[in-house]
Design a protein around this motif. Structure first.
Motif, PDB file in Angstrom:
ATOM      1  N   UNK A 211       0.860  -1.169   0.000  1.00 27.94           N
ATOM      2  CA  UNK A 211       0.000   0.000   0.000  1.00 27.94           C
ATOM      3  C   UNK A 211       0.900   1.224   0.000  1.00 27.94           C
ATOM      4  N   UNK A 212       0.598   2.168  -0.875  1.00 29.80           N
ATOM      5  CA  UNK A 212       1.385   3.392  -0.997  1.00 29.80           C
ATOM      6  C   UNK A 212       0.474   4.564  -0.654  1.00 29.80           C
ATOM      7  N   UNK A 213       0.983   5.461   0.183  1.00 24.67           N
ATOM      8  CA  UNK A 213       0.142   6.578   0.616  1.00 24.67           C
ATOM      9  C   UNK A 213       0.993   7.755   1.063  1.00 24.67           C
ATOM     10  N   UNK A 214       0.361   8.933   1.076  1.00 24.69           N
ATOM     11  CA  UNK A 214       0.962  10.121   1.674  1.00 24.69           C
ATOM     12  C   UNK A 214       0.460  10.291   3.107  1.00 24.69           C
ATOM     13  N   UNK A 215      -0.386   9.367   3.572  1.00 25.20           N
ATOM     14  CA  UNK A 215      -1.030   9.441   4.889  1.00 25.20           C
ATOM     15  C   UNK A 215      -0.453   8.364   5.815  1.00 25.20           C
ATOM     16  N   UNK A 216       0.362   8.788   6.770  1.00 31.07           N
ATOM     17  CA  UNK A 216       1.012   7.851   7.686  1.00 31.07           C
ATOM     18  C   UNK A 216       0.001   7.071   8.519  1.00 31.07           C
ATOM     19  N   UNK A 217      -1.045   7.731   9.008  1.00 32.51           N
ATOM     20  CA  UNK A 217      -2.053   7.047   9.826  1.00 32.51           C
ATOM     21  C   UNK A 217      -2.746   5.937   9.041  1.00 32.51           C
ATOM     22  N   UNK A 218      -3.030   6.188   7.765  1.00 30.56           N
ATOM     23  CA  UNK A 218      -3.650   5.171   6.912  1.00 30.56           C
ATOM     24  C   UNK A 218      -2.752   3.939   6.815  1.00 30.56           C
ATOM     25  N   UNK A 219      -1.464   4.162   6.622  1.00 31.13           N
ATOM     26  CA  UNK A 219      -0.531   3.045   6.501  1.00 31.13           C
ATOM     27  C   UNK A 219      -0.389   2.279   7.812  1.00 31.13           C
ATOM     28  N   UNK A 220      -0.309   2.993   8.926  1.00 34.55           N
ATOM     29  CA  UNK A 220      -0.197   2.312  10.222  1.00 34.55           C
ATOM     30  C   UNK A 220      -1.437   1.485  10.513  1.00 34.55           C
ATOM     31  N   UNK A 221      -2.596   1.982  10.151  1.00 37.10           N
ATOM     32  CA  UNK A 221      -3.837   1.207  10.331  1.00 37.10           C
ATOM     33  C   UNK A 221      -3.775  -0.064   9.501  1.00 37.10           C
ATOM     34  N   UNK A 222      -3.361   0.059   8.242  1.00 39.40           N
ATOM     35  CA  UNK A 222      -3.228  -1.106   7.357  1.00 39.40           C
ATOM     36  C   UNK A 222      -2.237  -2.125   7.920  1.00 39.40           C
ATOM     37  N   UNK A 223      -1.079  -1.643   8.380  1.00 36.27           N
ATOM     38  CA  UNK A 223      -0.024  -2.535   8.841  1.00 36.27           C
ATOM     39  C   UNK A 223      -0.363  -3.249  10.135  1.00 36.27           C
ATOM     40  N   UNK A 224      -1.226  -2.666  10.960  1.00 37.65           N
ATOM     41  CA  UNK A 224      -1.514  -3.239  12.274  1.00 37.65           C
ATOM     42  C   UNK A 224      -2.830  -4.008  12.326  1.00 37.65           C
TER      43      UNK A 224
END
Length: 132
Positions: free
Chosen positions: A116-129
């Motif tokens: 997943x590629x994003x400019x939104x860190x919170x979005x990525x952390x939600x995906x990863x966890x």
């Protein structure tokens, strides 16, 4: 975020055991040569191997990294990228620009990796966890 477990001239690696996330942070120093990439990614890969990749999600923070897409660099990264992102439970790539987002998405399509590629860190952390 997390405990620093590795640093060289180009990358810092942080581990957040509670979240189950490894963060590789690229700094703004340009690579001096293509040959240097082999050394840098060997060091980075060894540090990531020592963590036990399958236990973690990877957040690759590329926001500070200098943009580069010349053919020699692209070919070297195609060869070296698995040493960086391979073996993790999930991979999220944090970018600063739409151009960066499109470049990383292109790599993912070409290499067949799910990331997943994003400019939104919170979005990525939600995906990863989140659990699968």
């Amino acid at each position: 975020m997390g405990q620093q477990v590795f640093q060289n001239e180009y990358f810092t690696v942080l581990v957040d055991e509670r979240m189950g996330v490894v963060r590789t942070v690229r700094n703004d120093k340009p690579f001096a040569s293509i040959e240097e990439l082999d050394v840098v990614f060997a060091q980075l890969g060894d540090a990531l191997d020592a963590l036990g990749r399958a236990r973690y999600g990877l957040l690759a923070d590329l926001r500070a990294g200098p943009g580069r897409n010349d053919p020699q660099f692209e070919a070297a990264m195609l060869r070296l990228r698995p040493r960086w992102v391979g073996g993790f439970r999930k991979v999220g790539v944090l970018v600063r620009s739409t151009v960066g987002l499109m470049q990383i998405q292109r790599h993912g399509r070409h290499e067949g990796d799910e990331r997943v590629v994003s400019k939104d860190e919170d979005e990525l952390l939600k995906y990863l966890t989140q659990e699968d």
